[in-house]
Design a protein around this motif. Sequence first.
Motif, mmCIF file in Angstrom:
data_model
loop_
_atom_site.group_PDB
_atom_site.id
_atom_site.type_symbol
_atom_site.label_atom_id
_atom_site.label_comp_id
_atom_site.label_asym_id
_atom_site.label_seq_id
_atom_site.Cartn_x
_atom_site.Cartn_y
_atom_site.Cartn_z
ATOM 1 N N SER A 32 2.284 -4.285 4.178
ATOM 2 C CA SER A 32 3.528 -3.549 4.317
ATOM 3 C C SER A 32 4.735 -4.475 4.476
ATOM 4 N N ILE A 33 4.628 -5.492 5.330
ATOM 5 C CA ILE A 33 5.786 -6.377 5.492
ATOM 6 C C ILE A 33 5.984 -7.270 4.276
ATOM 7 N N ALA A 34 4.894 -7.490 3.509
ATOM 8 C CA ALA A 34 5.026 -8.321 2.310
ATOM 9 C C ALA A 34 5.894 -7.617 1.275
ATOM 10 N N LEU B 59 -4.498 -5.961 7.849
ATOM 11 C CA LEU B 59 -4.232 -6.139 6.412
ATOM 12 C C LEU B 59 -3.153 -5.181 5.924
ATOM 13 N N LEU B 60 -3.237 -3.927 6.372
ATOM 14 C CA LEU B 60 -2.224 -2.950 5.961
ATOM 15 C C LEU B 60 -0.849 -3.362 6.457
ATOM 16 N N PHE B 61 -0.822 -3.835 7.698
ATOM 17 C CA PHE B 61 0.434 -4.246 8.280
ATOM 18 C C PHE B 61 1.023 -5.412 7.490
ATOM 19 N N TYR C 295 -1.128 -12.538 2.021
ATOM 20 C CA TYR C 295 -1.387 -13.966 2.015
ATOM 21 C C TYR C 295 -2.794 -14.260 2.520
ATOM 22 N N ASN C 296 -3.317 -15.341 1.994
ATOM 23 C CA ASN C 296 -4.654 -15.772 2.441
ATOM 24 C C ASN C 296 -4.711 -15.910 3.945
#
Lengths: 398, 344
Positions: free
Chosen positions: A110-112, A105-107, A125-126
């Motif tokens: 971060s890219i989001a 989730l963190l990853f 994202y879901n």
Amino acid sequence: MNIVQCRSILGGLNNLHLPLKRCLSFNGWSKDTNSTMTKVETDAERIVGFPTSFLSLRALLSDELSAVALHLRKLVRTKHPLLKTARGILFDSKHNVQTRGLIVLLFAKSIAQHKSASLNLNEIYNSQRTLAELTELIHTAFLVHRGLTGVDTLMKQDSNNSRSEMELGNKMAVLSGDFLLANACVALSELRNSKVVNMMSSSIADMSHGFFILPESGDSPDPTSLSILPTSRKDWEDAIFLSQGSLISNACLSAVELANQNGEFAECASSFGKNLILAQQARADMQRITCINNNTNNNGNFNHYSTELSALPVVLLANKHGGSDWLKNFVYVDDVTNMSLVMKQKLSSEVSKQNSVLEECEEICRHHRDSALSALNVLPPGEARESLKLLTKTFTAS
Amino acid sequence: MQRIRELHCTNYLYAKDASLPHGFDSYGFDDMSHLHSDIKKILHTNVKPLQTMCSYYFDGNGKHFRPKVVSLVSKLCNEHGGIERKVSENQRKISLIAEMIHVGSLIHDDVVDFSNVRRGKRSVNALCGDHNAVMVGNYVVANASKLLSSIGNPEITIIISQIIDDIVRGSFLQCVYKQDNKDQFKHYLKKTYKKTASLIANCCKAVACLSSNNNEVIEAAYQYGSNIGMAFQLVDDLLDFVASSKTLGKPSVADLKLGLATAPVLFACDKHPDLHSLILRRFNETGDVEWALEAVYNSSALEETRLLAEQYCKDARLALSMFHESTNKTALLQLTDVVLNRSK
């Protein structure tokens, strides 16, 4: 479960018997249960805005698993390993088990944050949440399957075990593990992305594969199978990657894929996942071997788990002493049960004599930690990235 | 007892090996010859114990029933759509996947049932222990899933993943019994669909999807697979009561000994209501198995099981009525008879 409850349960673990603790440290992350780690993880959860303990709840609350729970009740008085696993999953869900989902989730978060990310900026994202969930499901499924030990071995270990109860326990372990994997499989298909299906299936194949190189528990080390064990740094890294690194690495890669990042962060994702696991395993292996003296349990000298033979310091020593033949010196056949056991104490004192080996381990741990951290530098700056860095440092700290 | 058994063999299974010249192998499935060697290539690994165990059942023996159905249905759908009749590369992948998922689930089943014999040889768990066997099963199915992803079609992935879910849920259904007699049969049929028929049905559906957009074609393929799958399992359960361990590759009344009530026992319940309590206690008391066996032989249970299987075969044939006559269609129609009259 709030932090206070969580901490009190974790504190309580220190009073539990050795096998349970061992089982928990197999869960991946080091057995270090100090409050720093808890704080780092709670902060991380705040960043992803989602309590990760809920990740595999959907599967855990199903009819099928409540049927298992009903059967497990019959086993409460026995020593079936599945109970330890179940206890590990329930009591430790906050700390050990869900960490993989949290990292995914963190990853993703971060890219989001990257400029080129499509519309939903700052959104996890879901699909990536589903990805985190199924990463946990796969991990938990393997924990449950590892809790399986041959009925004959269980009977040898403790004559109080009843055969029918042990058989029931094994049945439940196979079925519940399969159930979790099947849930992961359906969730995976619903992501509608064949690349992601390929990556996550590869990680399941890798974990099964890795099991044959690093037998985890129960099976006593067969002298002929010692030759499969890793006896060089490279072998060790490959084996750890298969049995643990592949899952995180492929999950992070999948998060990139699901964010439509055109592979921009792909290299960073797989490098981060791999190096994080190798660094934390190097740390865990050092602690496991050097702390044996402190855990003088009633049968602390010997144990039937063969993994000590594949702990990094032992692997490096074996490499110096001519490979797997040297490992035979630390395997002992018990007169009563006729099972081969690992002489942990002897192994531990051998390692303690060799300061250079421990220094080398320290260096390997540092190398992988630094590689993981520098991989993260490619990510867009932000609190998600900082949180990942903090987690990396915490997991690999001595 | 032996005499009764033989009698039933001749009554219900008139087609013993000798009288069945056209078994599963009589249709000239040229594309089946490399099936197992292709799977072995996919599963190849340098870790010796895993390599030995994961390719253990892919030894070229076995009926290849599932891949054969899948391959015939592929050709039928291709022909119907007027495209090249040959099985496409992706359709062939589905055949491989069907066999891999099937073998993976067998390996886990044997661990759950503590079975030591499979396909006439020692089972994987008997050879390398429960612990390793479970990992071998995971390895085989994970590789099937990898192969599935290489087709690159999300719809197909969803259809095939459903199979894995069904098989696992079917195993759970097998562990639980319903109290009511009517419910029990429904429960049994549901379990049979999930554990056995779903694999064939959904693989047929998948190859149909790969060949056609026509929902009628897809549904017909699914119905054929589902019905022939049900019939296949019913006959399997029937054979458990009549075949000797030599012809089936596993000991007779294996299901009863495992505490499982299959169609023959459930049918026998009509005439012998006392059987009910035996079913609920999973035939775990001394003499239960023998008594249940006797009750099955002293009723029309085997006949009724066979009639039910026949009905499913009829439905399977009916599902094909929309397709033009062709050699493939004929082969699939004949296959229902082979399923019904097989003795192994």
